[in-house]
Design a protein around this motif. Structure first.
Motif, short mmCIF file in Angstrom:
data_model
loop_
_atom_site.label_atom_id
_atom_site.label_comp_id
_atom_site.label_asym_id
_atom_site.label_seq_id
_atom_site.Cartn_x
_atom_site.Cartn_y
_atom_site.Cartn_z
N ILE A 1 0.82 -1.21 0.00
CA ILE A 1 0.00 0.00 0.00
C ILE A 1 0.86 1.27 0.00
O ILE A 1 0.33 2.36 0.15
CB ILE A 1 -1.03 0.01 1.15
N GLY A 2 2.15 1.10 -0.16
CA GLY A 2 3.03 2.26 -0.31
C GLY A 2 3.48 2.91 0.97
O GLY A 2 4.01 4.02 0.94
N MET A 3 3.29 2.24 2.09
CA MET A 3 3.78 2.76 3.38
C MET A 3 3.97 1.59 4.34
O MET A 3 3.37 0.54 4.15
CB MET A 3 2.80 3.80 3.94
N PRO A 4 4.82 1.77 5.34
CA PRO A 4 5.02 0.69 6.30
C PRO A 4 3.74 0.37 7.08
O PRO A 4 2.97 1.28 7.39
CB PRO A 4 6.09 1.23 7.25
N ILE A 5 3.56 -0.91 7.37
CA ILE A 5 2.44 -1.37 8.19
C ILE A 5 3.02 -2.00 9.46
O ILE A 5 3.83 -2.90 9.39
CB ILE A 5 1.56 -2.40 7.44
N TYR A 6 2.56 -1.51 10.61
CA TYR A 6 2.97 -2.03 11.91
C TYR A 6 1.75 -2.70 12.52
O TYR A 6 0.78 -2.03 12.87
CB TYR A 6 3.47 -0.90 12.81
N SER A 7 1.77 -4.03 12.64
CA SER A 7 0.59 -4.74 13.11
C SER A 7 0.89 -5.63 14.30
O SER A 7 2.03 -6.00 14.55
CB SER A 7 0.03 -5.60 11.97
N ALA A 8 -0.19 -6.00 15.01
CA ALA A 8 -0.07 -6.97 16.10
C ALA A 8 0.09 -8.37 15.53
O ALA A 8 0.78 -9.20 16.10
CB ALA A 8 -1.28 -6.89 17.02
N ILE A 9 -0.56 -8.61 14.37
CA ILE A 9 -0.49 -9.93 13.75
C ILE A 9 -0.73 -9.79 12.25
O ILE A 9 -1.52 -8.95 11.82
CB ILE A 9 -1.51 -10.92 14.38
#
Length: 181
Positions: free
Chosen positions: A146-154
């Motif tokens: 999606i063109g940006m970093p994703i910081y997720s729990a899972i």
């Protein structure tokens, strides 16, 4: 993390029409986690730990799913938390909320799938002069960049289908539309 999803009844099986228009055989209803403040705190602590050293000025959660995520992350990180909402079909920052020019903004979501509402929120933030530095979420189920970093729990790998390719439609299994759009 998946055990908390199951414990709360948040991981659903069946035939689902997603807000993106795609179909899926599994769905994550994060509202079932977020209704319990202790579970929301625990799940989002995983995300807060990943982003605590990032320079963030403000968190913006798109309505509906991102609002509680924004609030809880803001609480844990000691950051301002606001939300975006749809008006006349467009995601907007309203209610007197402001984003200063050059502010480093982290978008918050419950689930990222196609990134549609995230990207709409990004446009609203950038139109006010904010700089979007990424997206934080409970569940990353995206399959495209999606063109940006994703910081997720899972991160969950859940199949999605175009309606024309959906095996559940071909088997005449009725779908449920659980999303917010």
């Amino acid at each position: 993390m998946e055990n908390i999803l199951k414990e709360c009844g948040a991981l659903l099986e069946g035939h689902f029409l997603l807000s993106s228009g795609k179909h899926s055989n599994r769905y994550v209803q994060c509202a079932k986690i977020l209704r319990y403040p202790d579970k929301a705190e625990k799940v989002l602590k995983v995300v807060a730990d990943k982003i605590k050293d990032i320079d963030i000025d403000i968190l913006v959660g798109p309505a509906m799913g991102g609002i509680l995520v924004s609030y809880e992350l803001g609480r844990q990180l000691g950051k301002e938390s606001i939300f975006a909402e749809r008006k006349d079909g467009l995601m907007q920052i309203r209610r007197g909320f402001e984003i200063e020019k050059g502010a480093k903004v982290l978008i918050t979501e419950d689930v990222v799938t196609t990134g549609k509402s995230t990207l709409e929120t990004k446009e609203a933030i950038e139109s006010m002069g904010g700089e979007v530095i990424g997206v934080a979420c409970i569940i990353d189920r995206s399959s495209t960049d999606i063109g940006m970093p994703i910081y997720s729990a899972i991160k969950l790998d859940i199949e999605t289908f175009d309606e024309s390719d959906c095996k559940l439609c071909k088997d005449n299994i009725p779908f449920v539309k659980p999303g917010s759009r």
